[in-house]
Scaffold this motif. Structure first.
Motif, PDB file in Angstrom:
ATOM      1  N   GLY A  69     -32.338  89.857  49.008  1.00 15.76           N
ATOM      2  CA  GLY A  69     -31.433  89.975  47.868  1.00 15.76           C
ATOM      3  C   GLY A  69     -30.314  88.958  47.881  1.00 15.76           C
ATOM      4  O   GLY A  69     -29.699  88.691  46.858  1.00 15.76           O
ATOM      5  N   GLY A  70     -29.996  88.402  49.057  1.00 14.30           N
ATOM      6  CA  GLY A  70     -28.946  87.387  49.154  1.00 14.30           C
ATOM      7  C   GLY A  70     -27.541  87.925  49.041  1.00 14.30           C
ATOM      8  O   GLY A  70     -26.611  87.180  48.736  1.00 14.30           O
ATOM      9  N   ALA A  71     -27.341  89.226  49.320  1.00 15.00           N
ATOM     10  CA  ALA A  71     -26.035  89.847  49.095  1.00 15.00           C
ATOM     11  C   ALA A  71     -25.195  89.993  50.361  1.00 15.00           C
ATOM     12  O   ALA A  71     -24.058  90.443  50.275  1.00 15.00           O
ATOM     13  CB  ALA A  71     -26.219  91.224  48.462  1.00 15.00           C
ATOM     14  N   HIS A  72     -25.734  89.649  51.543  1.00 16.34           N
ATOM     15  CA  HIS A  72     -24.937  89.843  52.761  1.00 16.34           C
ATOM     16  C   HIS A  72     -23.674  88.991  52.695  1.00 16.34           C
ATOM     17  O   HIS A  72     -23.722  87.790  52.412  1.00 16.34           O
ATOM     18  CB  HIS A  72     -25.752  89.487  54.002  1.00 16.34           C
ATOM     19  N   VAL A  73     -22.542  89.621  52.958  1.00 17.76           N
ATOM     20  CA  VAL A  73     -21.256  88.970  52.739  1.00 17.76           C
ATOM     21  C   VAL A  73     -21.063  87.727  53.597  1.00 17.76           C
ATOM     22  O   VAL A  73     -20.371  86.786  53.204  1.00 17.76           O
ATOM     23  CB  VAL A  73     -20.106  89.991  52.967  1.00 17.76           C
ATOM     24  N   ALA A  74     -21.713  87.651  54.767  1.00 16.45           N
ATOM     25  CA  ALA A  74     -21.581  86.484  55.635  1.00 16.45           C
ATOM     26  C   ALA A  74     -22.519  85.354  55.241  1.00 16.45           C
ATOM     27  O   ALA A  74     -22.521  84.307  55.885  1.00 16.45           O
ATOM     28  CB  ALA A  74     -21.838  86.878  57.094  1.00 16.45           C
ATOM     29  N   GLY A  75     -23.315  85.530  54.203  1.00 20.45           N
ATOM     30  CA  GLY A  75     -24.189  84.464  53.748  1.00 20.45           C
ATOM     31  C   GLY A  75     -25.420  84.272  54.595  1.00 20.45           C
ATOM     32  O   GLY A  75     -25.907  83.142  54.747  1.00 20.45           O
ATOM     33  N   SER A  76     -25.974  85.357  55.144  1.00 21.45           N
ATOM     34  CA  SER A  76     -27.164  85.239  55.976  1.00 21.45           C
ATOM     35  C   SER A  76     -28.361  84.686  55.203  1.00 21.45           C
ATOM     36  O   SER A  76     -29.301  84.179  55.811  1.00 21.45           O
ATOM     37  CB  SER A  76     -27.538  86.611  56.560  1.00 21.45           C
ATOM     38  N   GLY A  77     -28.329  84.761  53.875  1.00 26.16           N
ATOM     39  CA  GLY A  77     -29.443  84.291  53.075  1.00 26.16           C
ATOM     40  C   GLY A  77     -29.434  82.815  52.782  1.00 26.16           C
ATOM     41  O   GLY A  77     -30.124  82.359  51.865  1.00 26.16           O
ATOM     42  N   THR A  78     -28.688  82.048  53.552  1.00 26.84           N
ATOM     43  CA  THR A  78     -28.760  80.593  53.475  1.00 26.84           C
ATOM     44  C   THR A  78     -28.339  80.043  54.827  1.00 26.84           C
ATOM     45  O   THR A  78     -28.018  80.806  55.744  1.00 26.84           O
ATOM     46  CB  THR A  78     -27.896  80.036  52.330  1.00 26.84           C
ATOM     47  N   CYS A  79     -28.384  78.726  54.984  1.00 30.48           N
ATOM     48  CA  CYS A  79     -28.080  78.165  56.300  1.00 30.48           C
ATOM     49  C   CYS A  79     -27.697  76.693  56.159  1.00 30.48           C
ATOM     50  O   CYS A  79     -27.888  76.075  55.109  1.00 30.48           O
ATOM     51  CB  CYS A  79     -29.264  78.303  57.249  1.00 30.48           C
ATOM     52  N   GLU A  80     -27.200  76.146  57.223  1.00 27.58           N
ATOM     53  CA  GLU A  80     -26.876  74.732  57.292  1.00 27.58           C
ATOM     54  C   GLU A  80     -27.935  74.033  58.138  1.00 27.58           C
ATOM     55  O   GLU A  80     -28.079  74.314  59.326  1.00 27.58           O
ATOM     56  CB  GLU A  80     -25.487  74.522  57.918  1.00 27.58           C
ATOM     57  N   GLY A  81     -28.712  73.149  57.510  1.00 26.01           N
ATOM     58  CA  GLY A  81     -29.624  72.293  58.244  1.00 26.01           C
ATOM     59  C   GLY A  81     -30.925  72.913  58.697  1.00 26.01           C
ATOM     60  O   GLY A  81     -31.722  72.256  59.362  1.00 26.01           O
ATOM     61  N   GLY A  82     -31.198  74.173  58.339  1.00 22.17           N
ATOM     62  CA  GLY A  82     -32.438  74.820  58.748  1.00 22.17           C
ATOM     63  C   GLY A  82     -33.391  74.993  57.579  1.00 22.17           C
ATOM     64  O   GLY A  82     -33.234  74.373  56.520  1.00 22.17           O
ATOM     65  N   VAL A  83     -34.388  75.824  57.776  1.00 14.75           N
ATOM     66  CA  VAL A  83     -35.349  76.155  56.736  1.00 14.75           C
ATOM     67  C   VAL A  83     -34.987  77.519  56.163  1.00 14.75           C
ATOM     68  O   VAL A  83     -34.878  78.499  56.905  1.00 14.75           O
ATOM     69  CB  VAL A  83     -36.788  76.169  57.282  1.00 14.75           C
ATOM     70  N   LEU A  84     -34.770  77.566  54.862  1.00 17.92           N
ATOM     71  CA  LEU A  84     -34.480  78.826  54.177  1.00 17.92           C
ATOM     72  C   LEU A  84     -35.767  79.354  53.558  1.00 17.92           C
ATOM     73  O   LEU A  84     -36.395  78.681  52.740  1.00 17.92           O
ATOM     74  CB  LEU A  84     -33.428  78.611  53.090  1.00 17.92           C
ATOM     75  N   LEU A  85     -36.166  80.555  53.963  1.00 17.25           N
ATOM     76  CA  LEU A  85     -37.292  81.243  53.353  1.00 17.25           C
ATOM     77  C   LEU A  85     -36.742  82.183  52.285  1.00 17.25           C
ATOM     78  O   LEU A  85     -36.118  83.198  52.596  1.00 17.25           O
ATOM     79  CB  LEU A  85     -38.087  82.027  54.394  1.00 17.25           C
ATOM     80  N   ASP A  86     -36.951  81.809  51.026  1.00 15.80           N
ATOM     81  CA  ASP A  86     -36.476  82.620  49.910  1.00 15.80           C
ATOM     82  C   ASP A  86     -37.603  83.561  49.498  1.00 15.80           C
ATOM     83  O   ASP A  86     -38.645  83.136  48.996  1.00 15.80           O
ATOM     84  CB  ASP A  86     -36.090  81.712  48.746  1.00 15.80           C
ATOM     85  N   LEU A  87     -37.394  84.864  49.689  1.00 15.63           N
ATOM     86  CA  LEU A  87     -38.425  85.863  49.441  1.00 15.63           C
ATOM     87  C   LEU A  87     -38.269  86.545  48.084  1.00 15.63           C
ATOM     88  O   LEU A  87     -38.912  87.558  47.818  1.00 15.63           O
ATOM     89  CB  LEU A  87     -38.391  86.930  50.551  1.00 15.63           C
ATOM     90  N   GLY A  88     -37.426  85.991  47.226  1.00 12.17           N
ATOM     91  CA  GLY A  88     -37.121  86.633  45.959  1.00 12.17           C
ATOM     92  C   GLY A  88     -38.333  86.891  45.082  1.00 12.17           C
ATOM     93  O   GLY A  88     -38.352  87.853  44.304  1.00 12.17           O
ATOM     94  N   ALA A  89     -39.364  86.029  45.176  1.00 15.84           N
ATOM     95  CA  ALA A  89     -40.565  86.219  44.349  1.00 15.84           C
ATOM     96  C   ALA A  89     -41.494  87.294  44.897  1.00 15.84           C
ATOM     97  O   ALA A  89     -42.443  87.699  44.217  1.00 15.84           O
ATOM     98  CB  ALA A  89     -41.320  84.895  44.220  1.00 15.84           C
ATOM     99  N   MET A  90     -41.256  87.756  46.120  1.00 11.61           N
ATOM    100  CA  MET A  90     -42.081  88.816  46.714  1.00 11.61           C
ATOM    101  C   MET A  90     -41.475  90.154  46.291  1.00 11.61           C
ATOM    102  O   MET A  90     -40.674  90.758  47.000  1.00 11.61           O
ATOM    103  CB  MET A  90     -42.119  88.659  48.232  1.00 11.61           C
ATOM    104  N   SER A  91     -41.854  90.598  45.093  1.00 14.63           N
ATOM    105  CA  SER A  91     -41.152  91.713  44.453  1.00 14.63           C
ATOM    106  C   SER A  91     -42.069  92.892  44.119  1.00 14.63           C
ATOM    107  O   SER A  91     -41.795  93.652  43.194  1.00 14.63           O
ATOM    108  CB  SER A  91     -40.468  91.223  43.172  1.00 14.63           C
ATOM    109  N   GLY A  92     -43.122  93.062  44.884  1.00 15.18           N
ATOM    110  CA  GLY A  92     -44.045  94.165  44.625  1.00 15.18           C
ATOM    111  C   GLY A  92     -43.507  95.517  45.070  1.00 15.18           C
ATOM    112  O   GLY A  92     -42.844  95.625  46.105  1.00 15.18           O
ATOM    113  N   ILE A  93     -43.798  96.550  44.274  1.00 15.07           N
ATOM    114  CA  ILE A  93     -43.429  97.934  44.590  1.00 15.07           C
ATOM    115  C   ILE A  93     -44.639  98.817  44.309  1.00 15.07           C
ATOM    116  O   ILE A  93     -45.197  98.778  43.213  1.00 15.07           O
ATOM    117  CB  ILE A  93     -42.253  98.429  43.731  1.00 15.07           C
ATOM    118  N   GLU A  94     -45.034  99.606  45.286  1.00 14.13           N
ATOM    119  CA  GLU A  94     -46.123 100.574  45.103  1.00 14.13           C
ATOM    120  C   GLU A  94     -45.581 101.972  45.411  1.00 14.13           C
ATOM    121  O   GLU A  94     -45.002 102.190  46.473  1.00 14.13           O
ATOM    122  CB  GLU A  94     -47.294 100.260  46.036  1.00 14.13           C
TER     123      GLU A  94
END
Length: 466
Positions: A69-94
């Motif tokens: 969701g990218g909502a962690h206040v410390a910004g865990s959903g991004t980084c400096e100089g690394g690889v960011l895996l954005d899982l936002g499109a993985m949105s399945g619910i069963e």
């Protein structure tokens, strides 16, 4: 062939470099105070994309950040100089309503999950803000108003599908990997990339809830009243209390917008016929509310009561949550004094814990703060210059003033990735988590989180020998 082009050919999702259109927007999280530039952003559509991204990072010695969701206040959903895996499109619910089970992918936020489960009158304890990601909240333990009845969010998790630091897929449950299952329920994103979570669902339909608003001058009387009310209330009752400069939100009448006030939001999940009797002590206390908005509502409407700020990606946030065994008069006085001296960008949030949380309804988990009965969030939120230290200083002074009584901070609400804060967040479970980290991620590939360092396990072992 260029290695980035090779990765693009391997995955069904997207790959963005700093030279690509869309990179600037994709690197941002929901906190303008966080300004980091990954080397590469991989937009994943399935577990195979996640595995390819992990292998790409490992082969090049790059760390991995993971965004749900990218909502962690410390910004865990991004980084400096690394690889960011954005899982936002993985949105399945069963949803399996008869079995009361759900399976959720990591790009799902709570608003979508709640809506899907509520079609069948079911829910999982979750946060009060619909845009928070399901995966990150669950991995950090997860508290919500249903927690007094059904435990933490992670207590309702039954299994995890995960991609390991070696890029391999794994099913984790109490039967297949019991120690890792323990660690994933409260130990954050330290051990791999979760690609699916299985949940046990609970019956939840209508709620009786809403705001009771009091003038700020009454805070010294109203907050102890609310505390004592909850102590005597059954687990079907919950409470959030806010001391703030009220935003222009639908929660409150326009006349109260931008006024400094105390807002109680008591909640009753039991028989609606008993609601008036349950709420009577709050309504007939030493100060009558200036506004009473309590009413029956759907669970979805309840989770939309609290407003989200407009232009959330432009707002600078510095919030930290502390877990307290009790909420004493002295603690309340200290915090109210801080609020009185602070500006309009400072606020306090008190949340009710206890009940089923303390009973470990699904067995032991890595979440360490079971005995806490109250959650206190110290908030600073502002627009403008991110380097403006005034707002942050007030919030920092607020949480520091609680350290003598705090059981530790809440990992889902730590404003910065300080190593000593991670140790405090995991408490007595830190050494065990460090051993687990050494087993599953010895190179600390997954370090943009409330990070457990694998070398700490070695240090702990040496200390025991000496």
């Amino acid at each position: 062939m260029d290695t980035v082009d090779r990765l693009r050919r391997q995955i069904s999702g997207t790959v963005l470099t700093p030279a690509d259109a869309g990179f600037e927007a994709a690197r941002r999280v929901r906190n303008a105070r966080i300004d980091r530039r990954p080397a590469l952003i991989v937009g994943c559509r399935d577990a195979a994309d996640v595995a390819a991204g992990v292998r790409y990072a490992r082969e090049r010695g790059l760390p991995v950040a993971v965004r749900g969701g990218g909502a962690h206040v410390a910004g865990s959903g991004t980084c400096e100089g690394g690889v960011l895996l954005d899982l936002g499109a993985m949105s399945g619910i069963e949803i399996e309503p008869d079995a009361r089970r759900a399976t959720v992918e990591p790009g799902v936020c709570w608003g979508a999950f709640d809506a899907a489960a509520q079609r069948y009158g079911l829910a999982v304890p979750g946060p009060r803000i619909p845009s928070v990601g399901v995966a990150g909240h669950t991995l950090g333990g997860g508290v919500g108003d249903l927690s007094r009845q059904f435990g933490l969010t992670c207590d309702s998790a039954t299994c995890f599908d995960m991609v390991t630091a070696q890029g391999k897929s794994l099913r984790v449950s109490a039967d297949t990997e019991p120690e890792l299952f323990w660690g994933l329920r409260g130990g954050g994103g330290n051990f791999g990339v979760v690609t699916r979570i299985g949940f046990r669902l609970h019956p939840v339909e209508r709620v009786v809830a809403g705001p009771l608003v009091f003038p700020l001058q009454a805070a010294h009387r109203i907050l102890p009243l609310a505390r004592d009310w909850l102590e005597a209330a059954p687990d079907e009752a919950s409470l959030i209390a806010l001391v703030w400069t009220a935003p222009p939100a639908r929660l409150l009448p326009e006349a109260l917008h931008l006024e400094r006030c105390v807002v109680l939001i008591p909640t009753w999940f039991g028989d609606p016929a008993h609601a008036d009797a349950v709420f009577a002590p709050l309504r007939s206390g030493p100060q009558a509310p200036v506004y009473d908005g309590i009413r029956p509502m759907s669970y979805l409407a309840y989770h939309r009561l609290l407003p989200e700020p407009p232009n959330v990606r432009q707002q600078h946030v510095y919030n930290r949550g502390e877990m307290l065994a009790e909420l004493t008069d002295a603690t309340l006085e200290r915090l109210l004094d801080r609020f009185q001296r602070a500006g309009p960008n400072f606020s306090l949030v008190f949340g009710a814990l206890g009940g089923a949380i303390a009973r470990e309804p699904a067995g032991p988990t890595a979440y360490p703060h079971r005995a806490a009965r109250w959650f206190v969030e110290i908030c600073a939120q502002w627009f403008g210059d991110p380097r403006d230290t005034r707002h942050r200083a007030e919030a920092e002074a607020g949480w520091r003033s609680l350290q003598a009584v705090s059981q530790g901070p809440y990992g889902n609400l730590l404003p910065d990735p300080e190593p000593e804060w991670a140790r405090a967040a995991y408490g007595a479970n830190y050494a065990r988590l460090a051993r687990l980290k050494r087993e599953w991620d010895p190179d600390n590939l997954f370090r943009f989180n409330v990070n457990v360092r694998p070398e700490a396990a070695v240090e702990s072992a040496k200390e025991k020998v000496s």
